[in-house]
Write an enzyme that holds these catalytic residues in place. Structure first.
Site, mmCIF file in Angstrom:
data_model
loop_
_atom_site.group_PDB
_atom_site.id
_atom_site.type_symbol
_atom_site.label_atom_id
_atom_site.label_comp_id
_atom_site.label_asym_id
_atom_site.label_seq_id
_atom_site.Cartn_x
_atom_site.Cartn_y
_atom_site.Cartn_z
ATOM 1 N N TYR A 157 0.780 -1.236 0.000
ATOM 2 C CA TYR A 157 0.000 0.000 0.000
ATOM 3 C C TYR A 157 0.812 1.286 0.000
ATOM 4 O O TYR A 157 0.277 2.342 -0.294
ATOM 5 C CB TYR A 157 -0.947 0.016 1.200
ATOM 6 C CG TYR A 157 -2.071 -0.960 1.058
ATOM 7 C CD1 TYR A 157 -3.140 -0.679 0.208
ATOM 8 C CD2 TYR A 157 -2.074 -2.162 1.738
ATOM 9 C CE1 TYR A 157 -4.177 -1.580 0.049
ATOM 10 C CE2 TYR A 157 -3.104 -3.070 1.593
ATOM 11 C CZ TYR A 157 -4.158 -2.772 0.746
ATOM 12 O OH TYR A 157 -5.172 -3.666 0.591
ATOM 13 N N LEU A 158 2.058 1.191 0.431
ATOM 14 C CA LEU A 158 2.823 2.413 0.586
ATOM 15 C C LEU A 158 3.732 2.637 -0.610
ATOM 16 O O LEU A 158 4.613 1.815 -0.887
ATOM 17 C CB LEU A 158 3.647 2.334 1.876
ATOM 18 C CG LEU A 158 2.791 2.114 3.126
ATOM 19 C CD1 LEU A 158 3.657 1.928 4.347
ATOM 20 C CD2 LEU A 158 1.823 3.284 3.310
#
Length: 730
Positions: free
Chosen positions: A688-689
């Site tokens: 997600y990052l």
DNA sequence: GTCCATACTTAGCATCCCAGTG
DNA sequence: CACTGGGATGCTAAGTATGGAC
């Protein structure tokens, strides 16, 4: 606004505690489809009237104002005060919007410029999809090699030796824009599970107290059960029932008549045998272990790589899943079923026509060999539990995965540019005359604010009963007009992906609250909350708002923007390296909490925490001693005023400093570990990052990227490490 | 719209392995 | 040098998303 997601409630601390209890709760819902229909019929005319009523209640509160007072509760609780590192938890105070939402020439830092996309990679994708006919070539020098397989292979083999030094920077090359995923693909096929080896005769199985020799087919399945004997789930009714049913299918007629009651089966000798085996393996000589390691390496070199478009790339999972007993997550109706052994005739091979095709094992045939370059998989087969297809694909470090990953973050950055507009829009839609639009808008609000998953429908009875946003049922939320001094509180309590519990109490805006009341009217607890909505409707709508926008983009966007914002807020220049890394972990943790990435506290947690505390105590004592010695040295030096005692002061000063540093290090470690007890950082970090945020942060604070990403992660994010500069803005 | 098949990403847990420690 | 804690890695289940047939 940037930080609002952080705020979402008091979810964590009690969340896991209730896990067990929650499991007991029965989800007796059934026939959803029907429910949905019923709902529609039921509410058909009512909606319009409702609208009139509702449209009055709205106030024009600004989304932004709404989110000013937010802060992170879970971390608050956990921050240790005693150690010197109680840097404030990631409390999110509102920042002027501008800091985040206009992004000054974001893209300029990217080294490579793929001809077709100066603006963003998101557009590149569009081009790809739309101009299906216009075949863009990859780098010209590759072309000739791709066509001749012999040469491609040799080239590839040369690369084996070369590549470690000079890594291929695929991100500096053009992408396919014609929808093809590769032009040339060659591989050796999968590695099959080792064949079953019947048990030695001294390992007895008995039924009803009497020894019984099983034929290999049935014996193999019995060993699967024996290997799991220590697991709690072998005691579960469904597991046992499913197992027995499938086991009996492998028995001879004779065995079948005899073996009817699982309770009469004694698997203990088998289980003991396997335990002994694994002990023996552990106790093996160095030589033996080395041999195994070498053999594994050989297999890896042979089967673990493929040649795709002239580059030798690592395969993620080249071993076929071995047979065994299926254990789904959570309350899975199929737990205990036999997962069949996969044979060559189950296997579909995908490779290029002009490649050297993988050979099936002697005397066997593949199910099919195809040449589909519109997909990325090398091998597929159909699994027998759910009937779904399994694939062998490339490693995350490969071009094909990396490009996609990069593109994912570009789409999320695209969302950043228009998220305000979208938020305004869905807030507006809360007032819509149409029920389906209101539902869509409220669901989207949850997805955005709480980072919920989309929530596809699932086939009933096939999987554990879990939900996401669109599939929430009435029973999953509770409405409190007033709760703990807050107005309009919604309590979420449901099992999400992997049957991980999502528990959260969130104050919402009045309009959302009223809408929820409306959605729940005249429904049973097991009716769908959003009966006029599903993921494909939602995604179709999102697609209209922004190219490439889907529900999951919000998760990516909110995760990444939260990391960036938290890093900005938590990192302070004066702190040392260790403290900065703690800050990074805290920022990461804020995201993990937002995304509800939980883990079971490690089994050894308490013990290891105690050990660490003991070390800290010892270090404290040592520090006290060191300080005392320093003091006496100083006193001594004052009196004596000679070189020798001066030196001794210096040495002891150093010793004190060193000890202090060690103590700090230990304390940071303790804080970090404690805060991480039931939070898994890996998932957000990996999925997600936007890695460029982390890389930029490392550059800004001159922190070695190795402190943040381990080897595997550095391989996966090589593109980001190479291209992100200090000033990268998500 | 619904259903279904397909492809691909995301997920937590088990096991492996190795560095750091006593 | 043996031990061991904990991170790295492997494994595979469980999601999301899309497109085509009806």
């Amino acid at each position: 606004m940037s930080g609002d997601q952080i705020d979402c409630g008091s979810r964590f601390n009690d969340s896991l505690k209730h896990k067990e209890k929650y499991k007991e709760k029965e989800h007796k819902h059934k026939d959803h489809k029907k429910d949905k229909e019923r709902e529609k019929a039921k509410h058909g005319n009512r909606d319009k009237e409702k609208e009139k009523m509702k449209s009055k209640d709205g106030s024009a509160d600004k989304y932004k104002d709404k989110h000013k007072e937010k802060k992170t509760k879970p971390l608050d609780v956990k921050v240790k005060k005693e150690n010197g590192f109680a840097s404030p938890p990631p409390a999110v105070k509102s920042e002027p919007e501008d800091t985040f939402f206009h992004s000054p020439k974001l893209e300029k830092s990217l080294k490579r410029e793929r001809d077709d996309d100066n603006d963003s990679d998101f557009k590149a994708k569009k081009v790809k999809l739309e101009n299906d006919k216009k075949v863009k070539k990859r780098k010209p020098e590759e072309e000739p090699k791709k066509t001749k397989n012999k040469r491609a292979v040799t080239d590839g083999k040369k690369k084996v030796k070369k590549e470690p030094e000079e890594k291929w920077k695929w991100w500096e090359e053009e992408r396919y824009t014609d929808g093809s995923k590769w032009k040339f693909l060659e591989h050796k096929g999968p590695v099959f599970a080792a064949p079953y080896e019947p048990l030695p005769s001294h390992v007895k199985f008995s039924y009803d107290g009497k020894h019984m020799k099983l034929r290999p087919e049935a014996e193999e399945v019995a060993t699967f059960f024996a290997k799991m004997l220590d697991h709690e789930y072998t005691t579960k009714d469904i597991f046992r029932k499913n197992f027995l049913k499938d086991w009996r299918k492998e028995m001879s007629a004779e065995e079948k008549t005899k073996l009817t009651d699982l309770n009469k089966c004694d698997f203990v000798p088998m289980s003991e045998y396997f335990k002994a085996q694994s002990e023996a393996r552990k106790a093996m000589s160095k030589d033996g272990k080395l041999k195994i390691k070498e053999e594994n390496e050989r297999l890896l070199q042979l089967y673990g790589f493929c040649i795709m478009d002239n580059h030798r790339e690592r395969i993620a999972n080249f071993r076929i899943e071995p047979p065994g007993l299926f254990r789904g997550r959570g309350d899975h109706p199929k737990m205990g079923m036999l997962k069949r052994r996969i044979r060559p005739k189950d296997i579909i091979v995908n490779c290029s026509k002009d490649s050297k095709h993988p050979e099936p094992p002697p005397g066997t045939k593949w199910k099919e060999v195809r040449h589909d370059n519109k997909v990325t998989w090398l091998v597929s087969w159909t699994e027998n539990i759910q009937g779904s297809i399994k694939y062998i694909m490339l490693n995350p470090s490969s071009r094909i995965k990396g490009e996609k990953d990069w593109q994912k973050y570009e789409t999320a950055r695209q969302l950043k540019k228009c998220v305000d507009r979208i938020r305004t829009q869905y807030r507006e839609d809360w007032k819509s005359k149409e029920m389906r639009i209101r539902q869509r808008a409220v669901a989207l609000y949850f997805i955005d604010k709480l980072a919920l998953r989309a929530g596809n429908e699932k086939e009933e009875g096939e999987t554990a009963d879990t939900v996401g946003c669109c599939s929430l049922r009435v029973e999953h939320i509770k409405l409190y007009p007033e709760n703990d001094g807050q107005e309009f509180v919604v309590e979420f309590d449901f099992l999400g992906k992997d049957s991980i519990r999502y528990y959260n109490k969130v104050p919402v805006e009045k309009r959302v609250f009223k809408n929820l009341q409306l959605f729940m009217e005249n429904k049973e607890t097991d009716d769908d909350l959003f009966d006029r909505l599903n993921t494909s409707v939602l995604n179709k709508h999102l697609q209209e708002l922004m190219d490439g926008l889907t529900a999951k983009v919000f998760r990516t966007y909110n995760a990444s923007i939260t990391l960036q914002q938290q890093l900005k807020q938590l990192t302070s220049a004066e702190e040392n390296l260790l403290a900065k890394i703690l800050s990074y972990n805290r920022a990461n943790r804020a995201v993990a909490i937002l995304c509800n990435h939980q883990r079971a506290p490690p089994k050894t947690f308490e013990k290891s925490m105690q050990n660490l505390q003991a070390k800290i105590d010892a270090k404290r004592d040592q520090l006290v001693d060191a300080k005392r010695e320093l003091k006496s040295s100083k006193a001594d030096a004052k009196v004596r005023r000679d070189e020798k005692s001066k030196k001794s002061v210096e040495t002891r000063k150093k010793a004190v400093e060193r000890t202090e540093e060690q103590l700090m290090k230990l304390e940071v470690q303790a804080t970090d570990r404690e805060e991480n007890k039931q939070i898994a950082l890996g998932t957000s970090k990996l999925n997600y990052l936007d890695p460029r945020i982390s890389v930029a942060w490392c550059k800004k604070w001159t922190i070695p990227v190795e402190k943040i990403y381990n080897k595997t992660q550095r391989e996966k994010f090589a593109w980001a490490i190479d291209m992100a500069e200090e000033d990268f803005e998500f």
